[in-house]
Write a protein that holds these residues in place. Sequence first.
Motif, PDB file in Angstrom:
ATOM      1  N   ASP A  54       0.840  -1.210   0.000  1.00  0.00           N
ATOM      2  CA  ASP A  54       0.000   0.000   0.000  1.00  0.00           C
ATOM      3  C   ASP A  54       0.871   1.255   0.000  1.00  0.00           C
ATOM      4  OD1 ASP A  54      -2.097  -1.672   0.035  1.00  0.00           O
ATOM      5  OD2 ASP A  54      -2.928  -1.022   1.957  1.00  0.00           O
ATOM      6  N   ASP A  55       1.914   1.227   0.867  1.00  0.00           N
ATOM      7  CA  ASP A  55       2.833   2.383   0.924  1.00  0.00           C
ATOM      8  C   ASP A  55       3.442   2.613  -0.452  1.00  0.00           C
ATOM      9  OD1 ASP A  55       2.465   2.599   3.638  1.00  0.00           O
ATOM     10  OD2 ASP A  55       4.178   1.314   4.116  1.00  0.00           O
ATOM     11  N   TYR A  56       3.878   1.499  -1.041  1.00  0.00           N
ATOM     12  CA  TYR A  56       4.547   1.580  -2.344  1.00  0.00           C
ATOM     13  C   TYR A  56       3.602   2.152  -3.401  1.00  0.00           C
ATOM     14  CZ  TYR A  56       6.758  -0.004  -6.652  1.00  0.00           C
ATOM     15  OH  TYR A  56       7.304  -0.039  -7.890  1.00  0.00           O
ATOM     16  N   LEU A  57       2.377   1.594  -3.465  1.00  0.00           N
ATOM     17  CA  LEU A  57       1.432   2.047  -4.494  1.00  0.00           C
ATOM     18  C   LEU A  57       1.039   3.512  -4.292  1.00  0.00           C
ATOM     19  CD1 LEU A  57      -0.828  -1.096  -4.829  1.00  0.00           C
ATOM     20  CD2 LEU A  57       0.704  -0.174  -6.560  1.00  0.00           C
ATOM     21  N   ALA A  59       2.868   5.863  -2.950  1.00  0.00           N
ATOM     22  CA  ALA A  59       3.999   6.713  -3.373  1.00  0.00           C
ATOM     23  C   ALA A  59       4.086   6.776  -4.891  1.00  0.00           C
ATOM     24  CB  ALA A  59       5.298   6.170  -2.789  1.00  0.00           C
TER      25      ALA A  59
ATOM     26  N   LEU B 180       9.867   9.446   0.009  1.00  0.00           N
ATOM     27  CA  LEU B 180       8.507   9.815  -0.393  1.00  0.00           C
ATOM     28  C   LEU B 180       7.465   9.034   0.415  1.00  0.00           C
ATOM     29  CD1 LEU B 180       6.764  11.469  -2.325  1.00  0.00           C
ATOM     30  CD2 LEU B 180       6.988   9.668  -4.007  1.00  0.00           C
ATOM     31  N   ILE B 181       7.734   7.737   0.627  1.00  0.00           N
ATOM     32  CA  ILE B 181       6.803   6.916   1.415  1.00  0.00           C
ATOM     33  C   ILE B 181       6.659   7.503   2.819  1.00  0.00           C
ATOM     34  CG2 ILE B 181       6.582   4.665   2.560  1.00  0.00           C
ATOM     35  CD1 ILE B 181       7.712   3.416  -0.054  1.00  0.00           C
ATOM     36  N   VAL B 184       4.458  10.575   2.663  1.00  0.00           N
ATOM     37  CA  VAL B 184       3.042  10.219   2.478  1.00  0.00           C
ATOM     38  C   VAL B 184       2.464   9.763   3.813  1.00  0.00           C
ATOM     39  CG1 VAL B 184       1.456   8.589   1.381  1.00  0.00           C
ATOM     40  CG2 VAL B 184       3.272   9.617   0.032  1.00  0.00           C
ATOM     41  N   LYS B 191      -2.593   8.827   2.130  1.00  0.00           N
ATOM     42  CA  LYS B 191      -2.329   7.486   1.599  1.00  0.00           C
ATOM     43  C   LYS B 191      -3.623   6.858   1.074  1.00  0.00           C
ATOM     44  CE  LYS B 191      -0.629   3.162   3.334  1.00  0.00           C
ATOM     45  NZ  LYS B 191       0.038   2.523   4.459  1.00  0.00           N
ATOM     46  N   MET B 195      -4.386   5.662  -2.621  1.00  0.00           N
ATOM     47  CA  MET B 195      -4.705   4.257  -2.887  1.00  0.00           C
ATOM     48  C   MET B 195      -5.980   4.123  -3.700  1.00  0.00           C
ATOM     49  SD  MET B 195      -2.447   2.270  -1.860  1.00  0.00           S
ATOM     50  CE  MET B 195      -3.371   0.772  -2.071  1.00  0.00           C
TER      51      MET B 195
END
Lengths: 273, 198
Positions: A54-57, A59, B180-181, B184, B191, B195
């Motif tokens: 989720d974090d990856y998507l 970002a 960046l993560i 966020v 987030k 998503m």
Amino acid sequence: MNKEYEEIEKIERYLEGRMEGEELAAFEKAMADGDGKGAINCASASASASVSTDDYLAAVNAIKVYNHSILKNRLRQIHKDVVIQAAAIKTLRRWYWAAAIFVVMVCVGFAMVYLFGDETGKSAEDNIVKLEQEDKTVEEEKVAAAVAVTEEEVEVAVAVAEENKKLIAANYKKNPKYESLIGTIYRAADINILTPDTSATYAVNDTIVFSWEGDVDEELILKIVDNHEKPVYEIRLRDVHEYKWSNKPEPGLYYWMLETEDDNLGYGRFLIR
Amino acid sequence: MNTRKYPDEKLIADLRNNDDYIINEAFYYLYKSYYPMAANFVKHNNGSEAEAEDVFQESLIAFYENIRNKKFRGEASIKTYLYATVRNTWFTHLKKNKNTINVENPETSLTANVNEPDVMYNKELTELIMEMMDRIGDSCKKVLKYYYYDKLTMAEIGEKMNFGSVKSAKTQKYKCLKKLIELVENKPGLKDLLMEMS
């Protein structure tokens, strides 16, 4: 490689379909065990995994939205350029048509004089015709002189319009040097630039408010240059958080910078229409 | 407009190029050649000039991204493809706004009620992301753009940004993505919004 980078690399391989066999099965199991949130355990299967799919998507989506927005701004600029150019071409076409119609009318006039103004005969009546012809000739000369001046004026006007078009375009051309500095963050500085926004557009008579938050003990220098890097304005400020500028600059693209004697604090640009 | 001067194959090659100047030239050509067609379509279907501009820009971006992602394979001409994209974008926009005036299209029974211009994407979200991206620094912005948006390989990125090796380019990319993560995660609710776009 750092453990977190390994996690990112693993997620990337999974999402891009480059993961296979046991590793794939283990990854999917870890995802399923992650309370449906997509969290995974890291390679060592410890509970310290800190990056999830989720974090990856999220970002990656942020990167896409950001670049989408940058591209959209670029297209807005192209739209403006194309519309300005189209308007200039339309004006020039009108001039050419006006000039062409004028030239045709003049040619028709000459043809009429040539066809119907010929001198013949010798009688008294013919002498009257001759006198009339002489008057016509004088008129023709006046018309010819008027035509010459007018054609010259049309050429000058067209050239001026062309030149103006080039000058206007040159004043809005982006300066690569300053463009690359916009958005640079100077971590040494505690200053956060508030206005103007980098996409701000003002009219010539507008007052432009430069504002920032945060404090610097030294004297601040606010500099404004045009897109040819020619200095337009400079002022030194102390203990203030905003400066109102109402100098009525020429229409064009301007860059501004806030700095101290030793450090750069921020760069920006604005447009005068 | 001279289409012979800029054939479709060259336009596609230029849009796949990694030189911003060449890409810009291609965009200028596309704008000059096809914007009048798009504006005409939108205005004849109850749209305004501003909406036409917005729809055409969104369509150009979609076209550009499809070219970069190699989803556009050149089965139709660019003109046909762009026209179809503009048409679909505009009808999607009309559907979203629950329209009620008849539009000029034999293939659809859509109706349109002309209200205020559509906001194609969430402005606040975009501003938040712009601010966040500014905080990761120019070098990181470039690396992430090249990899995730322009679809360059790590070798191409390494060469373009003088990283010396593919490995160091990869490390740099991971570092930037991690940064960046973290940003966020520090913005509550962001987030989830991001998503939703997946």
